[in-house]
Design a protein around this motif. Structure first.
Motif, mmCIF file in Angstrom:
data_model
loop_
_atom_site.group_PDB
_atom_site.id
_atom_site.type_symbol
_atom_site.label_atom_id
_atom_site.label_comp_id
_atom_site.label_asym_id
_atom_site.label_seq_id
_atom_site.Cartn_x
_atom_site.Cartn_y
_atom_site.Cartn_z
ATOM 1 N N LYS A 114 0.853 -1.350 -0.054
ATOM 2 C CA LYS A 114 0.000 0.098 0.046
ATOM 3 C C LYS A 114 0.703 1.288 -0.057
ATOM 4 O O LYS A 114 0.402 2.343 -0.605
ATOM 5 N N ILE A 115 1.973 1.123 0.756
ATOM 6 C CA ILE A 115 2.863 2.288 0.687
ATOM 7 C C ILE A 115 3.492 2.569 -0.767
ATOM 8 O O ILE A 115 3.650 3.794 -1.204
ATOM 9 N N LEU A 116 4.011 1.549 -1.332
ATOM 10 C CA LEU A 116 4.601 1.665 -2.480
ATOM 11 C C LEU A 116 3.730 1.752 -3.610
ATOM 12 O O LEU A 116 4.026 2.530 -4.856
ATOM 13 N N ALA A 117 2.606 1.334 -3.650
ATOM 14 C CA ALA A 117 1.559 1.359 -4.881
ATOM 15 C C ALA A 117 1.410 2.855 -5.423
ATOM 16 O O ALA A 117 1.349 3.071 -6.811
ATOM 17 N N PRO A 118 1.168 4.013 -4.616
ATOM 18 C CA PRO A 118 1.200 5.238 -5.390
ATOM 19 C C PRO A 118 2.068 5.636 -5.963
ATOM 20 O O PRO A 118 2.002 6.548 -7.017
ATOM 21 N N ASP A 135 16.330 9.725 -8.429
ATOM 22 C CA ASP A 135 17.171 8.904 -7.205
ATOM 23 C C ASP A 135 16.455 8.849 -5.950
ATOM 24 O O ASP A 135 16.534 7.589 -5.316
ATOM 25 N N ASN A 136 15.868 9.970 -5.358
ATOM 26 C CA ASN A 136 15.623 9.910 -4.073
ATOM 27 C C ASN A 136 13.871 9.033 -3.975
ATOM 28 O O ASN A 136 14.059 8.407 -3.041
ATOM 29 N N TRP A 140 14.241 5.742 -1.733
ATOM 30 C CA TRP A 140 12.993 5.550 -0.760
ATOM 31 C C TRP A 140 12.207 4.315 -0.966
ATOM 32 O O TRP A 140 12.235 3.522 0.132
ATOM 33 N N ARG A 141 12.062 3.973 -2.287
ATOM 34 C CA ARG A 141 11.145 2.531 -2.373
ATOM 35 C C ARG A 141 12.234 1.464 -1.988
ATOM 36 O O ARG A 141 11.682 0.637 -1.322
#
Length: 197
Positions: A114-118, A135-136, A140-141
């Motif tokens: 859910k955090i990565l989906a957007p 890159d940022n 983060w991912r």
């Protein structure tokens, strides 16, 4: 505040707030709960209650039963509970009932998704059009996936139910309203995305 009505050394009723009562033919207004002393109420069989067991849903579930202990100045209320089963259980029919560790791992995977989906569109855009992800955002991912792995490693390392609360990060609210971490755990301490910094 709640009270218990005790008769013949047994709790016969719990009052979750003051209310008028009729005891042995005498009517009493609800104000007695506020103005009478503990001893005066006790003479009528009314005791203040104290909850002596709080069920931590992270480690236990309630079993529906309640035990009362009548003390000299209060009735202790103890909610019966049962510890969650940590490991998966294989049933007689070969089906598997997920244990707490498996459930927590599934929650971690779901939350990470859910955090990565957007921001998945950035990955798709890169693969379809060649427009590179910043890159940022890549960093983060990767950090979300690293944190999810650390959480799952910590969950798998648990050997007793008493280890479970230590998995959670504990937060407190500072005077300015911000939330600060007050104890280190692995669960639910996700890195902020670049837009949140």
């Amino acid at each position: 505040m709640s009270w218990a009505m005790v008769k013949n050394n047994q709790v016969i009723e719990i009052f979750n707030g003051p209310k008028p009562l009729t005891i042995k033919g005498t009517q009493y207004p609800k104000s007695i709960f506020d103005v009478w002393s503990t001893e005066q109420l006790k003479k009528l069989g009314i005791y203040r209650t104290r909850i002596t067991s709080v069920v931590d849903s992270r480690t236990h579930k309630t079993t529906g039963g309640v035990t009362y202990t009548i003390n000299t100045d209060h009735v202790a209320i103890h909610y019966n509970k049962k510890a969650h089963v940590l490991e998966d259980v294989t049933n007689e029919d070969k089906s598997v009932t997920a244990g707490l560790k498996s459930k927590l791992i599934a929650e971690v995977d779901d939350h990470a998704h859910k955090i990565l989906a957007p921001s998945d569109w950035m990955t798709i855009r890169q693969s379809e059009t060649g427009v590179a992800m910043a890159d940022n955002w890549k960093t983060w991912r990767a950090s979300v996936r690293t944190q999810a792995k650390a959480m799952k490693t910590a969950i798998n390392a648990v050997t007793t139910i008493t280890d479970i609360p230590g998995l959670y990060v504990t937060y407190a609210t500072a005077s300015d309203g911000t939330m600060t971490s007050v104890s280190s755990g692995h669960l639910w301490h996700w890195p902020k995305n670049p837009d949140e910094d």
